[in-house]
Motif scaffolding. Structure first.
Motif, PDB file in Angstrom:
ATOM      1  N   ARG A   4     -16.036  20.824 -13.217  1.00 13.65           N
ATOM      2  CA  ARG A   4     -15.802  20.611 -14.642  1.00 13.65           C
ATOM      3  C   ARG A   4     -16.895  19.679 -15.161  1.00 13.65           C
ATOM      4  O   ARG A   4     -17.349  18.790 -14.441  1.00 13.65           O
ATOM      5  CB  ARG A   4     -14.418  19.993 -14.892  1.00 13.65           C
ATOM      6  CG  ARG A   4     -13.263  20.838 -14.409  1.00 13.65           C
ATOM      7  CD  ARG A   4     -11.926  20.115 -14.558  1.00 13.65           C
ATOM      8  NE  ARG A   4     -11.609  19.833 -15.950  1.00 13.65           N
ATOM      9  CZ  ARG A   4     -10.993  20.683 -16.774  1.00 13.65           C
ATOM     10  NH1 ARG A   4     -10.611  21.878 -16.335  1.00 13.65           N
ATOM     11  NH2 ARG A   4     -10.737  20.352 -18.030  1.00 13.65           N
ATOM     12  N   ALA A   5     -17.316  19.902 -16.394  1.00 11.10           N
ATOM     13  CA  ALA A   5     -18.348  19.047 -16.982  1.00 11.10           C
ATOM     14  C   ALA A   5     -18.167  19.021 -18.490  1.00 11.10           C
ATOM     15  O   ALA A   5     -17.682  19.983 -19.089  1.00 11.10           O
ATOM     16  CB  ALA A   5     -19.747  19.548 -16.623  1.00 11.10           C
ATOM     17  N   ALA A   6     -18.561  17.907 -19.102  1.00  9.37           N
ATOM     18  CA  ALA A   6     -18.363  17.734 -20.538  1.00  9.37           C
ATOM     19  C   ALA A   6     -19.531  16.979 -21.147  1.00  9.37           C
ATOM     20  O   ALA A   6     -20.211  16.190 -20.481  1.00  9.37           O
ATOM     21  CB  ALA A   6     -17.061  16.980 -20.797  1.00  9.37           C
ATOM     22  N   TYR A   7     -19.760  17.228 -22.433  1.00  9.09           N
ATOM     23  CA  TYR A   7     -20.659  16.432 -23.251  1.00  9.09           C
ATOM     24  C   TYR A   7     -19.776  15.593 -24.168  1.00  9.09           C
ATOM     25  O   TYR A   7     -19.189  16.105 -25.127  1.00  9.09           O
ATOM     26  CB  TYR A   7     -21.585  17.324 -24.067  1.00  9.09           C
ATOM     27  CG  TYR A   7     -22.530  18.158 -23.226  1.00  9.09           C
ATOM     28  CD1 TYR A   7     -23.698  17.605 -22.713  1.00  9.09           C
ATOM     29  CD2 TYR A   7     -22.245  19.491 -22.937  1.00  9.09           C
ATOM     30  CE1 TYR A   7     -24.574  18.364 -21.941  1.00  9.09           C
ATOM     31  CE2 TYR A   7     -23.112  20.258 -22.168  1.00  9.09           C
ATOM     32  CZ  TYR A   7     -24.264  19.692 -21.677  1.00  9.09           C
ATOM     33  OH  TYR A   7     -25.125  20.441 -20.902  1.00  9.09           O
ATOM     34  N   GLY A   8     -19.639  14.315 -23.836  1.00  8.67           N
ATOM     35  CA  GLY A   8     -18.707  13.477 -24.574  1.00  8.67           C
ATOM     36  C   GLY A   8     -17.284  13.973 -24.384  1.00  8.67           C
ATOM     37  O   GLY A   8     -16.821  14.152 -23.250  1.00  8.67           O
ATOM     38  N   LYS A   9     -16.615  14.269 -25.477  1.00  5.86           N
ATOM     39  CA  LYS A   9     -15.229  14.731 -25.406  1.00  5.86           C
ATOM     40  C   LYS A   9     -15.128  16.261 -25.351  1.00  5.86           C
ATOM     41  O   LYS A   9     -14.022  16.803 -25.278  1.00  5.86           O
ATOM     42  CB  LYS A   9     -14.439  14.210 -26.601  1.00  5.86           C
ATOM     43  CG  LYS A   9     -14.291  12.691 -26.617  1.00  5.86           C
ATOM     44  CD  LYS A   9     -13.460  12.237 -27.809  1.00  5.86           C
ATOM     45  CE  LYS A   9     -13.295  10.707 -27.807  1.00  5.86           C
ATOM     46  NZ  LYS A   9     -12.479  10.247 -28.962  1.00  5.86           N
ATOM     47  N   VAL A  10     -16.274  16.929 -25.399  1.00  6.12           N
ATOM     48  CA  VAL A  10     -16.278  18.394 -25.416  1.00  6.12           C
ATOM     49  C   VAL A  10     -16.480  18.917 -23.996  1.00  6.12           C
ATOM     50  O   VAL A  10     -17.572  18.804 -23.425  1.00  6.12           O
ATOM     51  CB  VAL A  10     -17.375  18.941 -26.339  1.00  6.12           C
ATOM     52  CG1 VAL A  10     -17.359  20.473 -26.329  1.00  6.12           C
ATOM     53  CG2 VAL A  10     -17.196  18.415 -27.750  1.00  6.12           C
ATOM     54  N   THR A  11     -15.440  19.483 -23.411  1.00  7.21           N
ATOM     55  CA  THR A  11     -15.528  20.054 -22.067  1.00  7.21           C
ATOM     56  C   THR A  11     -16.210  21.416 -22.136  1.00  7.21           C
ATOM     57  O   THR A  11     -15.821  22.276 -22.927  1.00  7.21           O
ATOM     58  CB  THR A  11     -14.136  20.201 -21.443  1.00  7.21           C
ATOM     59  OG1 THR A  11     -13.528  18.906 -21.347  1.00  7.21           O
ATOM     60  CG2 THR A  11     -14.221  20.809 -20.051  1.00  7.21           C
ATOM     61  N   VAL A  12     -17.235  21.598 -21.297  1.00 13.21           N
ATOM     62  CA  VAL A  12     -18.013  22.838 -21.297  1.00 13.21           C
ATOM     63  C   VAL A  12     -17.692  23.699 -20.081  1.00 13.21           C
ATOM     64  O   VAL A  12     -17.583  24.922 -20.186  1.00 13.21           O
ATOM     65  CB  VAL A  12     -19.524  22.527 -21.342  1.00 13.21           C
ATOM     66  CG1 VAL A  12     -20.347  23.804 -21.296  1.00 13.21           C
ATOM     67  CG2 VAL A  12     -19.858  21.733 -22.601  1.00 13.21           C
ATOM     68  N   LEU A  13     -17.546  23.078 -18.930  1.00 12.45           N
ATOM     69  CA  LEU A  13     -17.180  23.801 -17.704  1.00 12.45           C
ATOM     70  C   LEU A  13     -15.735  23.474 -17.353  1.00 12.45           C
ATOM     71  O   LEU A  13     -15.364  22.305 -17.269  1.00 12.45           O
ATOM     72  CB  LEU A  13     -18.108  23.425 -16.549  1.00 12.45           C
ATOM     73  CG  LEU A  13     -19.604  23.675 -16.770  1.00 12.45           C
ATOM     74  CD1 LEU A  13     -20.390  23.280 -15.522  1.00 12.45           C
ATOM     75  CD2 LEU A  13     -19.882  25.124 -17.135  1.00 12.45           C
ATOM     76  N   HIS A  14     -14.946  24.513 -17.119  1.00 14.89           N
ATOM     77  CA  HIS A  14     -13.502  24.346 -16.936  1.00 14.89           C
ATOM     78  C   HIS A  14     -13.067  24.755 -15.521  1.00 14.89           C
ATOM     79  O   HIS A  14     -12.238  25.641 -15.347  1.00 14.89           O
ATOM     80  CB  HIS A  14     -12.743  25.183 -17.969  1.00 14.89           C
ATOM     81  CG  HIS A  14     -13.035  24.808 -19.387  1.00 14.89           C
ATOM     82  ND1 HIS A  14     -12.310  23.868 -20.087  1.00 14.89           N
ATOM     83  CD2 HIS A  14     -14.006  25.246 -20.249  1.00 14.89           C
ATOM     84  CE1 HIS A  14     -12.790  23.747 -21.306  1.00 14.89           C
ATOM     85  NE2 HIS A  14     -13.827  24.565 -21.430  1.00 14.89           N
ATOM     86  N   GLY A  15     -13.649  24.118 -14.522  1.00 14.86           N
ATOM     87  CA  GLY A  15     -13.221  24.405 -13.151  1.00 14.86           C
ATOM     88  C   GLY A  15     -13.891  25.634 -12.566  1.00 14.86           C
ATOM     89  O   GLY A  15     -13.231  26.575 -12.128  1.00 14.86           O
ATOM     90  N   ILE A  16     -15.217  25.627 -12.535  1.00 14.19           N
ATOM     91  CA  ILE A  16     -15.998  26.774 -12.034  1.00 14.19           C
ATOM     92  C   ILE A  16     -15.975  26.801 -10.513  1.00 14.19           C
ATOM     93  O   ILE A  16     -16.183  25.778  -9.852  1.00 14.19           O
ATOM     94  CB  ILE A  16     -17.445  26.700 -12.530  1.00 14.19           C
ATOM     95  CG1 ILE A  16     -17.484  26.948 -14.029  1.00 14.19           C
ATOM     96  CG2 ILE A  16     -18.360  27.607 -11.749  1.00 14.19           C
ATOM     97  CD1 ILE A  16     -18.288  28.102 -14.500  1.00 14.19           C
ATOM     98  N   ASP A  17     -15.737  28.002  -9.976  1.00 12.44           N
ATOM     99  CA  ASP A  17     -15.828  28.247  -8.540  1.00 12.44           C
ATOM    100  C   ASP A  17     -16.760  29.437  -8.322  1.00 12.44           C
ATOM    101  O   ASP A  17     -16.537  30.511  -8.896  1.00 12.44           O
ATOM    102  CB  ASP A  17     -14.462  28.579  -7.936  1.00 12.44           C
ATOM    103  CG  ASP A  17     -13.505  27.405  -7.935  1.00 12.44           C
ATOM    104  OD1 ASP A  17     -13.694  26.493  -7.120  1.00 12.44           O
ATOM    105  OD2 ASP A  17     -12.574  27.407  -8.767  1.00 12.44           O
ATOM    106  N   LEU A  18     -17.780  29.251  -7.505  1.00 12.97           N
ATOM    107  CA  LEU A  18     -18.621  30.374  -7.104  1.00 12.97           C
ATOM    108  C   LEU A  18     -19.362  29.988  -5.827  1.00 12.97           C
ATOM    109  O   LEU A  18     -19.378  28.826  -5.433  1.00 12.97           O
ATOM    110  CB  LEU A  18     -19.588  30.796  -8.216  1.00 12.97           C
ATOM    111  CG  LEU A  18     -20.597  29.793  -8.781  1.00 12.97           C
ATOM    112  CD1 LEU A  18     -21.841  29.663  -7.902  1.00 12.97           C
ATOM    113  CD2 LEU A  18     -21.009  30.205 -10.176  1.00 12.97           C
ATOM    114  N   TYR A  19     -19.946  30.963  -5.184  1.00 11.13           N
ATOM    115  CA  TYR A  19     -20.668  30.692  -3.939  1.00 11.13           C
ATOM    116  C   TYR A  19     -21.887  31.596  -3.840  1.00 11.13           C
ATOM    117  O   TYR A  19     -22.007  32.611  -4.544  1.00 11.13           O
ATOM    118  CB  TYR A  19     -19.765  30.908  -2.721  1.00 11.13           C
ATOM    119  CG  TYR A  19     -19.478  32.365  -2.429  1.00 11.13           C
ATOM    120  CD1 TYR A  19     -20.277  33.089  -1.544  1.00 11.13           C
ATOM    121  CD2 TYR A  19     -18.426  33.036  -3.051  1.00 11.13           C
ATOM    122  CE1 TYR A  19     -20.036  34.433  -1.288  1.00 11.13           C
ATOM    123  CE2 TYR A  19     -18.167  34.372  -2.797  1.00 11.13           C
ATOM    124  CZ  TYR A  19     -18.984  35.057  -1.919  1.00 11.13           C
ATOM    125  OH  TYR A  19     -18.748  36.402  -1.677  1.00 11.13           O
TER     126      TYR A  19
END
Length: 239
Positions: A11-26
């Motif tokens: 998960r990743a965010a810019y300030g209060k805006v979450t951009v990645l919501h639990g990414i899973d890949l390989y």
């Protein structure tokens, strides 16, 4: 089997805006990966997290079995995970040859700098011709070649490419695509790209990223053609 790269619940965010919501890949050994989807849905952010340019708020990035989630970008590059930036991020007043020489800054890269430089000039003969020219005097396509060439000077074990053909003319795009295919034979790549034909020619598997999540994984067992992928981008009306 140890994956080349594993992204686990990132998960990743810019300030209060979450951009990645639990990414899973390989990414498995011996394969190349393509990321596609609408603009602004997290593809570039994911590459920034992988390369250490942005810290995730949750999750892990594992490269060749090692957790690199909190490592700094120079350390990650030293380990062989390298992101090629857009050509417009180069140092404009630095010469082509100087840029390539400077890029080989890690111990593994310095050890093979001569071979790497030969590889870069074989892939991009224009760069050999423009050695003393400064980056700001190059065309957009040449700057992109220089950016990729500088990444190759880092002796990558995995190369991240963020829309490498963006804004290029059809002729330059075709020229760069040929080089990318050659690179992907010897160095595994993860490519974010809007050119569907290029993605299909480079990648063994594709991930559709929408709203900061993996919406679909496309591999050999559920392969899609060009038209089906275009419809994912633009909807059924693209037919």
């Amino acid at each position: 089997m140890t994956h080349v790269l594993s992204i686990e619940g990132v998960r990743a965010a810019y300030g209060k805006v979450t951009v990645l919501h639990g990414i899973d890949l390989y990414m498995a050994p011996g394969e190349n990966i393509g990321l596609f989807g609408p603009n602004g849905h997290g593809k570039t952010t994911l590459l920034r997290v992988i390369s250490g340019l942005m810290a995730p708020s949750a999750g892990k990035v594992v490269f060749e079995g090692e957790d690199i989630t909190r490592e700094r970008p120079p350390v990650i590059v030293t380990k062989g995970l390298v992101q090629s930036q857009q050509g417009n991020t180069l140092f404009g007043d630095m010469g082509v040859a100087e840029t390539l020489e400077m890029a080989a800054f890690t111990r593994p890269a310095r050890a093979r700098a001569k071979q790497s430089l030969e590889q870069v000039y074989d892939l991009f003969p224009r760069l050999a011709e423009r050695g003393p020219q400064t980056a700001k005097t190059l065309s957009g396509g040449e700057r992109q070649m220089l950016s990729i060439g500088a990444s190759l000077m880092c002796a990558p074990r995995l190369l991240l490419l963020d829309e490498p053909t963006l804004g290029l003319s059809p002729k330059l795009k075709e020229e760069l695509a040929v080089a990318l295919k050659e690179i992907s034979v010897s160095v595994p790549v993860i490519v974010v790209e809007q050119d569907v034909e290029l993605l299909l020619s480079l990648a063994d598997r594709l991930y559709l990223i929408e709203h900061g999540e993996v919406e679909r994984e496309i591999g050999q067992e559920n392969a899609l053609d060009h038209q089906e992928i275009m419809e994912m981008y633009f909807g059924e009306q693209s037919a």
